[in-house]
Design an enzyme around this catalytic site. Structure first.
Site, PDB file in Angstrom:
ATOM      1  N   GLU A  87       0.850  -1.181   0.000  1.00 39.15           N
ATOM      2  CA  GLU A  87       0.000   0.000   0.000  1.00 39.15           C
ATOM      3  C   GLU A  87       0.891   1.237   0.000  1.00 39.15           C
ATOM      4  O   GLU A  87       1.846   1.280   0.762  1.00 39.15           O
ATOM      5  CB  GLU A  87      -0.916   0.039   1.225  1.00 39.15           C
ATOM      6  CG  GLU A  87      -1.913   1.189   1.123  1.00 39.15           C
ATOM      7  CD  GLU A  87      -2.929   1.212   2.281  1.00 39.15           C
ATOM      8  OE1 GLU A  87      -2.808   0.424   3.226  1.00 39.15           O
ATOM      9  OE2 GLU A  87      -3.826   2.044   2.209  1.00 39.15           O
ATOM     10  N   GLY A 128       2.585   2.316  11.062  1.00 38.87           N
ATOM     11  CA  GLY A 128       2.304   1.477  12.232  1.00 38.87           C
ATOM     12  C   GLY A 128       2.156   0.006  11.867  1.00 38.87           C
ATOM     13  O   GLY A 128       2.791  -0.858  12.465  1.00 38.87           O
ATOM     14  N   ALA A 129       1.329  -0.271  10.871  1.00 38.69           N
ATOM     15  CA  ALA A 129       1.084  -1.652  10.487  1.00 38.69           C
ATOM     16  C   ALA A 129       0.300  -1.682   9.186  1.00 38.69           C
ATOM     17  O   ALA A 129      -0.184  -0.649   8.723  1.00 38.69           O
ATOM     18  CB  ALA A 129       0.298  -2.381  11.581  1.00 38.69           C
ATOM     19  N   MET A 130       0.167  -2.886   8.621  1.00 36.98           N
ATOM     20  CA  MET A 130      -0.498  -3.013   7.326  1.00 36.98           C
ATOM     21  C   MET A 130      -1.407  -4.235   7.309  1.00 36.98           C
ATOM     22  O   MET A 130      -1.002  -5.325   7.688  1.00 36.98           O
ATOM     23  CB  MET A 130       0.576  -3.092   6.225  1.00 36.98           C
ATOM     24  CG  MET A 130       0.024  -3.234   4.830  1.00 36.98           C
ATOM     25  SD  MET A 130      -0.999  -1.798   4.377  1.00 36.98           S
ATOM     26  CE  MET A 130      -2.211  -2.612   3.353  1.00 36.98           C
ATOM     27  N   GLU A 131      -2.618  -4.023   6.810  1.00 34.22           N
ATOM     28  CA  GLU A 131      -3.701  -5.010   6.915  1.00 34.22           C
ATOM     29  C   GLU A 131      -3.725  -6.068   5.814  1.00 34.22           C
ATOM     30  O   GLU A 131      -4.801  -6.637   5.541  1.00 34.22           O
ATOM     31  CB  GLU A 131      -5.034  -4.264   6.910  1.00 34.22           C
ATOM     32  CG  GLU A 131      -5.430  -3.610   5.557  1.00 34.22           C
ATOM     33  CD  GLU A 131      -5.072  -2.144   5.413  1.00 34.22           C
ATOM     34  OE1 GLU A 131      -4.132  -1.701   6.116  1.00 34.22           O
ATOM     35  OE2 GLU A 131      -5.716  -1.441   4.607  1.00 34.22           O
ATOM     36  N   ASN A 132      -2.613  -6.387   5.173  1.00 32.69           N
ATOM     37  CA  ASN A 132      -2.601  -7.397   4.104  1.00 32.69           C
ATOM     38  C   ASN A 132      -3.480  -8.595   4.458  1.00 32.69           C
ATOM     39  O   ASN A 132      -3.436  -9.088   5.578  1.00 32.69           O
ATOM     40  CB  ASN A 132      -1.173  -7.904   3.883  1.00 32.69           C
ATOM     41  CG  ASN A 132      -0.167  -6.783   3.905  1.00 32.69           C
ATOM     42  OD1 ASN A 132      -0.213  -5.898   3.081  1.00 32.69           O
ATOM     43  ND2 ASN A 132       0.720  -6.799   4.899  1.00 32.69           N
ATOM     44  N   GLU A 171      -5.998  -3.080  12.355  1.00 35.45           N
ATOM     45  CA  GLU A 171      -5.653  -3.923  11.194  1.00 35.45           C
ATOM     46  C   GLU A 171      -6.625  -5.089  11.081  1.00 35.45           C
ATOM     47  O   GLU A 171      -7.028  -5.479   9.990  1.00 35.45           O
ATOM     48  CB  GLU A 171      -4.212  -4.420  11.267  1.00 35.45           C
ATOM     49  CG  GLU A 171      -3.154  -3.341  11.479  1.00 35.45           C
ATOM     50  CD  GLU A 171      -3.251  -2.148  10.533  1.00 35.45           C
ATOM     51  OE1 GLU A 171      -3.750  -2.311   9.403  1.00 35.45           O
ATOM     52  OE2 GLU A 171      -2.834  -1.038  10.939  1.00 35.45           O
ATOM     53  N   HIS A 230      -9.851  -3.991   9.527  1.00 37.54           N
ATOM     54  CA  HIS A 230      -9.747  -3.777   8.083  1.00 37.54           C
ATOM     55  C   HIS A 230     -10.187  -5.005   7.289  1.00 37.54           C
ATOM     56  O   HIS A 230     -10.513  -4.893   6.113  1.00 37.54           O
ATOM     57  CB  HIS A 230      -8.298  -3.466   7.687  1.00 37.54           C
ATOM     58  CG  HIS A 230      -7.951  -2.006   7.633  1.00 37.54           C
ATOM     59  ND1 HIS A 230      -8.765  -1.065   7.049  1.00 37.54           N
ATOM     60  CD2 HIS A 230      -6.852  -1.328   8.065  1.00 37.54           C
ATOM     61  CE1 HIS A 230      -8.182   0.133   7.131  1.00 37.54           C
ATOM     62  NE2 HIS A 230      -7.015   0.002   7.749  1.00 37.54           N
ATOM     63  N   GLU A 282     -10.073   3.992   5.868  1.00 33.91           N
ATOM     64  CA  GLU A 282      -9.293   4.432   7.034  1.00 33.91           C
ATOM     65  C   GLU A 282     -10.138   5.178   8.070  1.00 33.91           C
ATOM     66  O   GLU A 282     -10.029   4.924   9.268  1.00 33.91           O
ATOM     67  CB  GLU A 282      -8.092   5.267   6.595  1.00 33.91           C
ATOM     68  CG  GLU A 282      -7.060   4.489   5.763  1.00 33.91           C
ATOM     69  CD  GLU A 282      -6.515   3.250   6.458  1.00 33.91           C
ATOM     70  OE1 GLU A 282      -6.734   3.072   7.677  1.00 33.91           O
ATOM     71  OE2 GLU A 282      -5.879   2.423   5.760  1.00 33.91           O
TER      72      GLU A 282
END
Ligand code: TRP
Ligand code: ZN
Length: 890
Positions: A129, A269-273, A306, A309, A328
């Site tokens: 992203e 912070g983090a990623m919702e893959n 996350e 999401h 978001e």
């Protein structure tokens, strides 16, 4: 920068659907130390004819790779059968349906942008992203192209025993030459920005969750082996989040496994893959020695974010990046509601509003102001902003306020039902809310498209003879770049009127029947520029308590005097407004002192304020966490926002003066509270304990503001007796920031406590970089040569450069301009490697027009200097050029 090299602006109005769809993608990754080879096989179909010649060129995004081959329906294409442009691959007129195989390679070990496929320590990982997938392979890298993925990863078996991607692992085994492979399949079609891959030698914390329908989900939290012991809080947070989303919103998880991987080098912070979240270690790892109470809370909220999401973002995703707040804003709202349920509603609300006020309001009043749904951008990475996230969440919250919890839930259910598996727009979200509630939200949509923070003025008038009270509300909104005039917003204003005992009186609107008892709180809906609301049966002029719970993201001027503010600080039944009134009272007192200082008058802290502060400190009916918030003085940044031209030196001098005064005048009371709020027993993170620690540590901090040696001794004991990071940091911050005698010794000792944890070390760095001492800048430069510092690691950049430039206003804004020159130098150094990080840093100078003239000019010079550089990224170019060109600040 020359005109021809100027980056392009993208516009929402130019949106067109993708000409080709991808019905399936297979990826094969061959990972080696020197390079990564990627074979992508795409099943593609034309969607419609595009240009006049009847041709539909296929354009695939891609850059920073080596292209090895392109094969169409089994035929390897000659190099003249396609065009390789700097940012894409073009095939002029492919057939209607075809299979395309593309082989590329890249060098992950040299990828410092932390976007695409890169290395963090000993592992490979990805961040796609918003537009990182195009650094992995040529692809229609846009969120409205969704496909099911099958991914094969091959790597050295000894170095990378853990091979992960999205979905379910369907195959794996050994290969020749000491290598190994794994195959992953994700049955849910997804956009490329949700793709993820990890290869490394990782430890794993395992658990399981049984969903509401009885399915078992394996939970796997991956980190370096030595860090796995620090994953338990995150695992508990994940399970709480999964249960909460079922109970509050009826959302159940869909795959058989949910994986989280902690990586040390990460921009955000983090990623919702999908099924494979990738997290900054800061939001996963915690133990009492490395993480503070507020970091434990941060882990809860980011894990929840996350996870949430998976529905608000993944199952229903965004059509294009202008819709970013669709996922978001909604997901921040959801994580705020989650935290509010597990911590304390009012504490959470106050903290969320503090973030909004300290970051989003300034953004909305500056040269990079943009609507929650932006209509143009140069670099999408610059739009992961407080406006899109936090104001977006406020807008969703207003919908819940207007529709009620049940109505909002119905709207959300309908949204998920209608759009599961689709890539949609903000419009679809609002439409679902309207359809489920039978209510038009036409005017409400303006919150998404008009930038700027509305201002609301309230005036009360009372007629004793008719016992009628009139509340008149008037709204306006300042101009923002590209938007000079604004239409009035639809603003929910939660309202109560308090009698002299602080009791909320019944609110009966004129003309309403008095058969049923009138409520004591009502949500008034302001729609016009000015509106009056009339209430019957009001015997005496009440004190208004408006915008309760911060029911709308506006600046309210309720025209209250200090005595009314003190009354509300002590008596308002809405905890948010109690806090708010105390903050406003303190702000006014401090601004009065700023003015006195400017006149050269002697400074005197009003006895009434000291009394009100004491009363709050001693109000045992007020929960300790709330009390700590209510007694935290407004920040220097907040004071600067309220000055005509921001003067960091004045803000610092006055805030220090008030702290020192409170320290001396309330010494006995602070000491009593300090002792009373000790937390018994060994440290554990728990909201109630955290609240007591917060209040106690606030007392300690104020006691030290008087600079006396007894207080320093108290803090030293606090430090040496501490069994946790929260208390240690609370004890040494005032000593180090005050430059007290034990400062250097403590810096050395604290380092020993931190040395084995990167996250703890970040605090060791930032506590020094944010110390408002005269030698701050040389200290910062020295810290940057420390063995544990690296400009390649965003957490370290934030801990040192961010803490100095963003968290040490009095020294960053030194009249010599040295702080600005330093920032410009760091931005340029960073930009070459990590443009996203560089753009975030340079934004710290974007509101230069707000400052004292001499400072403004010095900042402007540095921004101009940056803009003359040859090889600027789009990221930095966009922020700097907008900062310099936008019309004057508010
Ligand atoms: N979608 C992520 C989130 O909000 C944000 C994010 C993570 C991100 N890493 C990024 C955005 C890198 C841009 C670039 O949870
Ligand atoms: Zn998010």
């Amino acid at each position: 920068m020359s005109d021809s090299a100027k980056p392009q602006t993208r516009y929402l109005k130019d949106y067109a659907p993708p000409p080709y769809a991808v019905s399936a993608i297979q990826l094969r990754f061959e990972l080696f130390e020197e390079s990564a080879r990627v074979t992508s096989t795409l099943e593609m179909q034309r969607q419609h004819r595009q240009d006049e010649a009847g041709q539909t060129p296929l354009m695939l995004d891609g850059h920073d790779m080596t292209l090895h081959s392109v094969t169409l329906d089994g035929q390897k294409l000659d190099t003249d059968a396609y065009i390789v442009e700097p940012e894409r691959l073009v095939i002029a007129n492919p057939p209607e349906r075809f299979t395309l195989e593309i082989v590329t390679s890249s060098k992950p070990q040299d990828n410092a942008s932390l976007e695409g496929l890169y290395r963090s320590g000993d592992m490979f990982c990805t961040q796609c992203e918003a537009e990182g997938f195009r650094k992995i392979t040529y692809y229609p890298d846009r969120p409205d192209v969704m496909a099911p993925y099958t991914v094969t990863i091959e790597a050295d078996k000894a170095r990378y025993p853990t091979l992960l991607s999205n979905g379910n692992r369907i195959d794996g085994g050994d290969l020749p030459d000491g290598r190994r492979f794994a195959v992953w399949q994700d049955p849910f079609p997804k956009p490329s920005y949700l793709f993820a891959l990890v290869a490394g030698n990782l430890g794993c914390l395992r658990d399981a969750f049984i969903t509401q329908s009885g399915r078992r989900v394996a939970l796997e939290l991956y980190a370096r082996e030595q860090d796995v012991a620090q994953c338990h809080h995150a695992m508990a947070a994940l399970k709480k989040s999964m249960r909460w989303d079922e109970e509050r919103f009826g959302r159940e998880y869909d795959l058989d496994v949910y994986m989280i991987v902690a990586v040390g080098d990460f921009n955000m912070g983090a990623m919702e893959n999908k099924g494979l979240n990738i997290f900054n270690t800061k939001y996963v790892l915690a133990n009492p020695d490395t993480a503070t109470d507020s970091e434990y809370e941060g882990i809860d909220s980011v894990i929840a974010h996350e996870y949430f999401h998976n529905w608000s973002g993944n199952r229903v995703t965004c059509r294009d990046w202008f819709q970013l707040s669709l996922k978001e804003g909604l997901t921040v709202f959801r994580d705020q509601e989650f935290s509010s349920d597990i911590v304390s509603g009012p504490v959470q609300r106050i903290n969320d509003v503090r973030v909004l006020r300290s970051h989003q309001f300034p953004e909305d009043a500056g040269p990079t102001a943009h609507p929650v749904q932006p209509d143009s951008y140069i670099e999408i990475n610059n739009f992961y902003t407080n406006t899109v996230y936090n104001k977006g969440a406020e807008v969703v919250r207003m919908l819940q306020t207007l529709l009620g919890r049940d109505g909002f839930r119905k709207g959300l259910d309908l949204y998920f039902e209608r759009h599961d598996g689709q890539a949609v727009t903000v419009e679809e979200f609002i439409s679902a809310m309207e359809a489920a509630n039978g209510r038009a939200l036409t005017q409400f949509r303006l919150w998404y498209v008009q930038a700027g923070t509305p201002q609301v003025r309230a005036a009360l008038s009372h007629d004793a003879a008719s016992q009628r009270l009139t509340l008149t509300l008037r709204q306006s909104c300042p101009a923002t770049p590209g938007q000079s005039f604004k239409q009035p917003f639809h603003i929910p204003i939660a309202t109560a009127l308090l009698d002299q005992q602080g009791q909320a009186i019944p609110l009966r609107l004129v003309g309403e029947s008095n058969a049923a008892p009138a409520p004591t709180e009502r949500v008034l809906e302001l729609r016009a520029t000015e509106e009056s609301f009339h209430f019957d049966g009001v015997a005496q002029m009440p004190t208004p308590s408006l915008l309760r719970g911060f029911s709308a993201p506006v600046k309210l001027d309720a025209q209250l005097d200090n005595a009314q503010l003190a009354f509300l600080w002590a008596h308002d039944s809405d905890p948010f407004n109690r806090w708010e009134s105390g903050q406003e009272y303190a702000t006014r007192v401090m601004l009065g002192l700023v003015a006195a200082r400017a006149r050269g008058d002697s400074l005197n802290l009003d006895e009434n304020f000291v009394d009100a502060f004491r009363a709050c400190l001693q109000d045992d009916a007020l929960d300790p966490a709330l009390r700590a918030l209510a007694l935290t003085l407004p920040s220097e940044g907040h004071l600067m926002e309220r000055m005509t031209l921001a003067d960091p030196q004045a803000a610092h001098a006055i805030r220090s003066f008030v702290r020192a005064q409170l320290s001396v005048r309330l010494e006995a009371e602070l000491l009593t509270a300090y002792h009373a709020f000790r937390v018994a027993g060994a440290y554990r993170y728990a909201p109630l304990d955290a609240g007591r620690r917060a209040l106690r540590n606030l007392c300690l901090d104020l006691l030290l503001a008087g600079q006396d040696s007894a207080a320093e001794t108290l803090a030293l004991n606090h430090y040496h007796n501490a069994d946790n990071m929260t208390d240690r940091l609370a004890a040494i911050t005032p000593i180090i920031h005050g430059g007290l005698p034990h400062s250097d010794k403590l810096i050395a000792d604290f380092y020993i406590h931190c040395a084995s944890s990167a996250n703890a070390l970040d605090k060791w760095f930032s506590i020094q970089a944010s110390a408002p001492l005269p030698d701050a800048l040389p200290r910062v430069r020295a810290l940057m040569t420390h063995q544990d510092f690296s400009l390649r690691n965003p957490n370290k950049v934030r801990a040192v450069i961010g803490a100095f430039c963003g968290g040490n206003p009095v020294r960053f804004h030194d009249a010599s301009g040295a702080g600005y020159a330093f920032l410009a130098e760091q931005v340029l150094a960073l930009d070459a490697a990590n443009p996203q990080a560089a753009a975030r840093m340079v934004a710290l100078m974007s509101r230069w027009r707000r400052f004292r003239r001499d400072l403004a000019e010095l900042m402007q010079k540095q921004l101009q200097r940056i803009l003359t550089q040859d090889k600027l990224s789009n990221d930095v170019y966009e922020i700097v050029s907008k900062s310099l060109n936008a019309p004057a600040d508010d």
